[in-house]
Design a protein around this motif. Structure first.
Motif, PDB file in Angstrom:
ATOM      1  N   ARG A  28      -2.499 -16.075   8.667  1.00 30.22           N
ATOM      2  CA  ARG A  28      -2.166 -15.865   7.258  1.00 30.22           C
ATOM      3  C   ARG A  28      -0.981 -14.905   7.175  1.00 30.22           C
ATOM      4  O   ARG A  28      -0.728 -14.137   8.110  1.00 30.22           O
ATOM      5  N   ALA A  29      -0.262 -14.953   6.060  1.00 25.64           N
ATOM      6  CA  ALA A  29       0.939 -14.142   5.878  1.00 25.64           C
ATOM      7  C   ALA A  29       0.683 -13.038   4.869  1.00 25.64           C
ATOM      8  O   ALA A  29      -0.094 -13.202   3.915  1.00 25.64           O
ATOM      9  N   LYS A  30       1.346 -11.907   5.073  1.00 23.76           N
ATOM     10  CA  LYS A  30       1.358 -10.863   4.062  1.00 23.76           C
ATOM     11  C   LYS A  30       2.513 -11.145   3.118  1.00 23.76           C
ATOM     12  O   LYS A  30       3.677 -11.208   3.526  1.00 23.76           O
ATOM     13  N   LEU A  31       2.218 -11.342   1.836  1.00 19.21           N
ATOM     14  CA  LEU A  31       3.204 -11.758   0.860  1.00 19.21           C
ATOM     15  C   LEU A  31       4.078 -10.585   0.432  1.00 19.21           C
ATOM     16  O   LEU A  31       3.724  -9.423   0.661  1.00 19.21           O
ATOM     17  N   PRO A  32       5.233 -10.842  -0.187  1.00 25.92           N
ATOM     18  CA  PRO A  32       6.138  -9.745  -0.553  1.00 25.92           C
ATOM     19  C   PRO A  32       5.527  -8.694  -1.472  1.00 25.92           C
ATOM     20  O   PRO A  32       5.986  -7.564  -1.486  1.00 25.92           O
ATOM     21  N   ASP A  33       4.501  -9.058  -2.256  1.00 24.08           N
ATOM     22  CA  ASP A  33       3.893  -8.056  -3.139  1.00 24.08           C
ATOM     23  C   ASP A  33       2.788  -7.261  -2.445  1.00 24.08           C
ATOM     24  O   ASP A  33       2.101  -6.456  -3.069  1.00 24.08           O
ATOM     25  N   GLY A  34       2.613  -7.470  -1.141  1.00 24.57           N
ATOM     26  CA  GLY A  34       1.639  -6.698  -0.380  1.00 24.57           C
ATOM     27  C   GLY A  34       0.267  -7.319  -0.275  1.00 24.57           C
ATOM     28  O   GLY A  34      -0.578  -6.808   0.454  1.00 24.57           O
ATOM     29  N   THR A  35       0.009  -8.414  -0.976  1.00 26.78           N
ATOM     30  CA  THR A  35      -1.282  -9.097  -0.872  1.00 26.78           C
ATOM     31  C   THR A  35      -1.240 -10.096   0.285  1.00 26.78           C
ATOM     32  O   THR A  35      -0.172 -10.548   0.706  1.00 26.78           O
ATOM     33  N   TRP A  36      -2.429 -10.452   0.793  1.00 26.81           N
ATOM     34  CA  TRP A  36      -2.511 -11.436   1.866  1.00 26.81           C
ATOM     35  C   TRP A  36      -2.602 -12.828   1.271  1.00 26.81           C
ATOM     36  O   TRP A  36      -3.386 -13.075   0.354  1.00 26.81           O
ATOM     37  N   GLY A  37      -1.803 -13.748   1.781  1.00 25.03           N
ATOM     38  CA  GLY A  37      -1.833 -15.132   1.336  1.00 25.03           C
ATOM     39  C   GLY A  37      -3.001 -15.880   1.930  1.00 25.03           C
ATOM     40  O   GLY A  37      -3.848 -15.332   2.634  1.00 25.03           O
ATOM     41  N   GLY A  38      -3.043 -17.173   1.638  1.00 26.23           N
ATOM     42  CA  GLY A  38      -4.134 -18.001   2.128  1.00 26.23           C
ATOM     43  C   GLY A  38      -4.021 -18.281   3.619  1.00 26.23           C
ATOM     44  O   GLY A  38      -2.968 -18.142   4.234  1.00 26.23           O
ATOM     45  N   PHE A  39      -5.144 -18.693   4.203  1.00 20.40           N
ATOM     46  CA  PHE A  39      -5.173 -19.030   5.618  1.00 20.40           C
ATOM     47  C   PHE A  39      -4.554 -20.404   5.854  1.00 20.40           C
ATOM     48  O   PHE A  39      -4.691 -21.319   5.034  1.00 20.40           O
ATOM     49  N   SER A  40      -3.907 -20.530   6.988  1.00 20.52           N
ATOM     50  CA  SER A  40      -3.458 -21.839   7.436  1.00 20.52           C
ATOM     51  C   SER A  40      -4.669 -22.704   7.764  1.00 20.52           C
ATOM     52  O   SER A  40      -5.813 -22.227   7.769  1.00 20.52           O
ATOM     53  N   ALA A  41      -4.416 -23.969   8.051  1.00 25.82           N
ATOM     54  CA  ALA A  41      -5.480 -24.801   8.599  1.00 25.82           C
ATOM     55  C   ALA A  41      -5.977 -24.175   9.903  1.00 25.82           C
ATOM     56  O   ALA A  41      -5.216 -23.539  10.624  1.00 25.82           O
ATOM     57  N   GLU A  42      -7.261 -24.329  10.172  1.00 24.70           N
ATOM     58  CA  GLU A  42      -7.819 -23.800  11.419  1.00 24.70           C
ATOM     59  C   GLU A  42      -7.672 -24.838  12.525  1.00 24.70           C
ATOM     60  O   GLU A  42      -7.973 -26.015  12.323  1.00 24.70           O
ATOM     61  N   ARG A  43      -7.196 -24.395  13.679  1.00 22.09           N
ATOM     62  CA  ARG A  43      -7.041 -25.276  14.829  1.00 22.09           C
ATOM     63  C   ARG A  43      -8.031 -24.879  15.917  1.00 22.09           C
ATOM     64  O   ARG A  43      -8.343 -23.702  16.089  1.00 22.09           O
ATOM     65  N   THR A  44      -8.504 -25.877  16.663  1.00 19.03           N
ATOM     66  CA  THR A  44      -9.432 -25.653  17.761  1.00 19.03           C
ATOM     67  C   THR A  44      -8.771 -26.072  19.065  1.00 19.03           C
ATOM     68  O   THR A  44      -8.246 -27.183  19.162  1.00 19.03           O
ATOM     69  N   VAL A  45      -8.780 -25.184  20.039  1.00 20.78           N
ATOM     70  CA  VAL A  45      -8.183 -25.481  21.348  1.00 20.78           C
ATOM     71  C   VAL A  45      -9.178 -25.126  22.442  1.00 20.78           C
ATOM     72  O   VAL A  45     -10.022 -24.248  22.263  1.00 20.78           O
ATOM     73  N   THR A  46      -9.067 -25.819  23.571  1.00 20.62           N
ATOM     74  CA  THR A  46      -9.934 -25.562  24.718  1.00 20.62           C
ATOM     75  C   THR A  46      -9.077 -25.336  25.945  1.00 20.62           C
ATOM     76  O   THR A  46      -8.205 -26.159  26.261  1.00 20.62           O
ATOM     77  N   THR A  47      -9.299 -24.236  26.628  1.00 19.72           N
ATOM     78  CA  THR A  47      -8.475 -23.902  27.786  1.00 19.72           C
ATOM     79  C   THR A  47      -8.729 -24.868  28.933  1.00 19.72           C
ATOM     80  O   THR A  47      -9.869 -25.233  29.224  1.00 19.72           O
ATOM     81  N   GLY A  48      -7.649 -25.308  29.554  1.00 21.53           N
ATOM     82  CA  GLY A  48      -7.740 -26.062  30.801  1.00 21.53           C
ATOM     83  C   GLY A  48      -8.200 -27.486  30.697  1.00 21.53           C
ATOM     84  O   GLY A  48      -8.490 -28.107  31.724  1.00 21.53           O
ATOM     85  N   THR A  49      -8.283 -28.071  29.486  1.00 14.88           N
ATOM     86  CA  THR A  49      -8.828 -29.423  29.379  1.00 14.88           C
ATOM     87  C   THR A  49      -7.835 -30.498  29.781  1.00 14.88           C
ATOM     88  O   THR A  49      -8.221 -31.555  30.236  1.00 14.88           O
ATOM     89  N   THR A  50      -6.534 -30.238  29.585  1.00 16.37           N
ATOM     90  CA  THR A  50      -5.527 -31.254  29.944  1.00 16.37           C
ATOM     91  C   THR A  50      -4.401 -30.589  30.726  1.00 16.37           C
ATOM     92  O   THR A  50      -3.224 -30.754  30.384  1.00 16.37           O
ATOM     93  N   GLY A  51      -4.705 -29.815  31.702  1.00 13.01           N
ATOM     94  CA  GLY A  51      -3.676 -29.139  32.495  1.00 13.01           C
ATOM     95  C   GLY A  51      -3.123 -27.970  31.731  1.00 13.01           C
ATOM     96  O   GLY A  51      -3.817 -26.988  31.481  1.00 13.01           O
ATOM     97  N   THR A  52      -1.861 -28.051  31.330  1.00 10.03           N
ATOM     98  CA  THR A  52      -1.219 -26.925  30.672  1.00 10.03           C
ATOM     99  C   THR A  52      -1.334 -26.971  29.163  1.00 10.03           C
ATOM    100  O   THR A  52      -0.887 -26.071  28.490  1.00 10.03           O
ATOM    101  N   THR A  53      -1.884 -28.015  28.593  1.00 10.58           N
ATOM    102  CA  THR A  53      -1.977 -28.132  27.131  1.00 10.58           C
ATOM    103  C   THR A  53      -3.404 -28.388  26.724  1.00 10.58           C
ATOM    104  O   THR A  53      -4.035 -29.343  27.181  1.00 10.58           O
ATOM    105  N   GLY A  54      -3.930 -27.544  25.849  1.00  9.49           N
ATOM    106  CA  GLY A  54      -5.299 -27.701  25.385  1.00  9.49           C
ATOM    107  C   GLY A  54      -5.406 -28.731  24.285  1.00  9.49           C
ATOM    108  O   GLY A  54      -4.422 -29.147  23.686  1.00  9.49           O
ATOM    109  N   ASN A  55      -6.620 -29.176  23.985  1.00 11.23           N
ATOM    110  CA  ASN A  55      -6.857 -30.120  22.905  1.00 11.23           C
ATOM    111  C   ASN A  55      -6.676 -29.445  21.570  1.00 11.23           C
ATOM    112  O   ASN A  55      -6.928 -28.263  21.416  1.00 11.23           O
ATOM    113  N   GLN A  56      -6.290 -30.205  20.574  1.00 11.97           N
ATOM    114  CA  GLN A  56      -6.113 -29.676  19.223  1.00 11.97           C
ATOM    115  C   GLN A  56      -6.640 -30.703  18.234  1.00 11.97           C
ATOM    116  O   GLN A  56      -6.426 -31.891  18.387  1.00 11.97           O
ATOM    117  N   ARG A  57      -7.330 -30.199  17.211  1.00 13.13           N
ATOM    118  CA  ARG A  57      -7.788 -31.132  16.170  1.00 13.13           C
ATOM    119  C   ARG A  57      -7.817 -30.426  14.838  1.00 13.13           C
ATOM    120  O   ARG A  57      -7.628 -29.234  14.756  1.00 13.13           O
TER     121      ARG A  57
END
Length: 343
Positions: free
Chosen positions: A314-343
């Protein structure tokens, strides 16, 4: 991109990496960051972030910054023109107009925060603004901005737009009013803005007025009336977009690689907060000019393969408040070599 070892994640603040655009990035621990010690064990306010300055007329400049958060409590901001203090601003406000300036002149501004204990924090980065030339005997105000439109963005923000005004010389800026109070200014080439820091479930009325270099002010536009959504929401209108997360392995350790695009708000986004597996773990502050387009960051998550993580930002907006969260991503270490899964 430099990788971040566990020791850096625990540090209170240090430069650890550079974005692909070359902008310096600071990484701060999720707790206890941002303030400085005055040598007596007292915490000083941090230097204000996101400071901008833009000429509003031939004799005025609009200065804006992000509100401070955390300890110690800030009770006021002090605005300096060069080395001279020119304004005191209450701690709940984050912008001010500096007036009685000279046309065709470049000015340098900084902002400092003062705590409830009276301690003055370090100065912000310097920002510059150049006032336009004065126009002799100009008494003609710009036309009123046309066809204003607005919509609530969740419970705490609103998007406003309008048609440009005309002037016998040029429009220098637009002033945005909430009721009878001026709350912001944007440059004369801009015909849209995002107002943040609003209250949930509240009805608002906004108008826009145009200003020229001679400080002639147009009549107000028609009012834009809107009501913010009730209760807390996810603030998607102020969330980073295009958020992606992957993992890679290097030096027998795993890292999560993030990329995102800053939310479209009026002002500068200088700070982000990463949430990993449901809790805040790291704050990122751009030490130089924030990157344009896609931002990137990579951080250490451990040495074990097959570990699944959830991450969002999430970003801190210019007026000092926190903006909304981005979409949540899920990753798993080591599942495809150097790149994890994402959904």
């Amino acid at each position: 991109m430099r990788r971040v070892p566990p020791a850096v994640m625990r540090a209170s603040m240090r430069v650890v990496t550079r974005a692909s655009t070359g902008a310096a990035l600071l990484v701060l621990a999720a707790c206890g960051w941002g303030a400085h010690d005055d040598g007596r064990g007292e915490r000083l306010p941090s230097a204000p972030l996101g400071v901008t300055a833009a000429a509003g007329s031939a004799t005025s400049v609009h200065v804006m910054w992000n509100l401070a958060s955390g300890d110690p409590q800030v009770t006021r901001y002090e605005v300096f023109r060069g080395t001279t203090k020119v304004k005191d601003v209450p701690g709940a406000e984050h912008m001010v107009d500096i007036t009685r300036l000279t046309p065709s002149t470049t000015y340098v501004f900084t902002v400092r925060a003062r705590s409830a204990a009276g301690d003055l924090g370090p100065p912000s980065k310097q920002v510059r603004a150049t006032t336009p030339a004065a126009v002799a005997a100009d008494r003609t105000a710009p036309t009123r901005p046309g066809r204003p439109h607005g919509k609530a963005v969740g419970s705490r923000a609103a998007q406003l737009s309008w048609e440009k005004s005309t002037d016998d010389r040029a429009v220098a800026s637009y002033d945005i009013y909430q009721g009878a109070s001026k709350i912001h200014s944007v440059g004369g080439a801009q015909t849209a803005t995002v107002v943040t820091g609003l209250r949930p479930g509240t009805r608002y009325s906004f108008t826009v007025r145009a200003r020229d270099a001679a400080d002639n002010l147009s009549p107000g536009s028609d009012a834009v009336r809107l009501t913010t959504a009730p209760g807390a929401d996810d603030g998607q209108g102020t969330a980073p977009t295009g958020f992606r997360a992957r993992t890679h392995r290097a030096d027998r350790a795993y890292y999560i690689d993030l990329s995102w695009v800053a939310p479209e708000v009026d002002g500068v986004i200088t700070e982000y907060r990463i949430h990993l597996d449901g809790r805040a773990v790291t704050s990122l502050v751009w030490g130089g000019t924030p990157p344009r387009g896609t931002s990137r960051y990579s951080f250490y998550v451990g040495r074990d393969a097959g570990v699944t993580h959830r991450v969002r930002i999430r970003a801190k907006l210019p007026d000092g408040t926190w903006g909304g969260f981005s979409a949540e991503r899920t990753v798993t270490t080591g599942t495809t070599g150097t790149t994890g899964n994402q959904r």
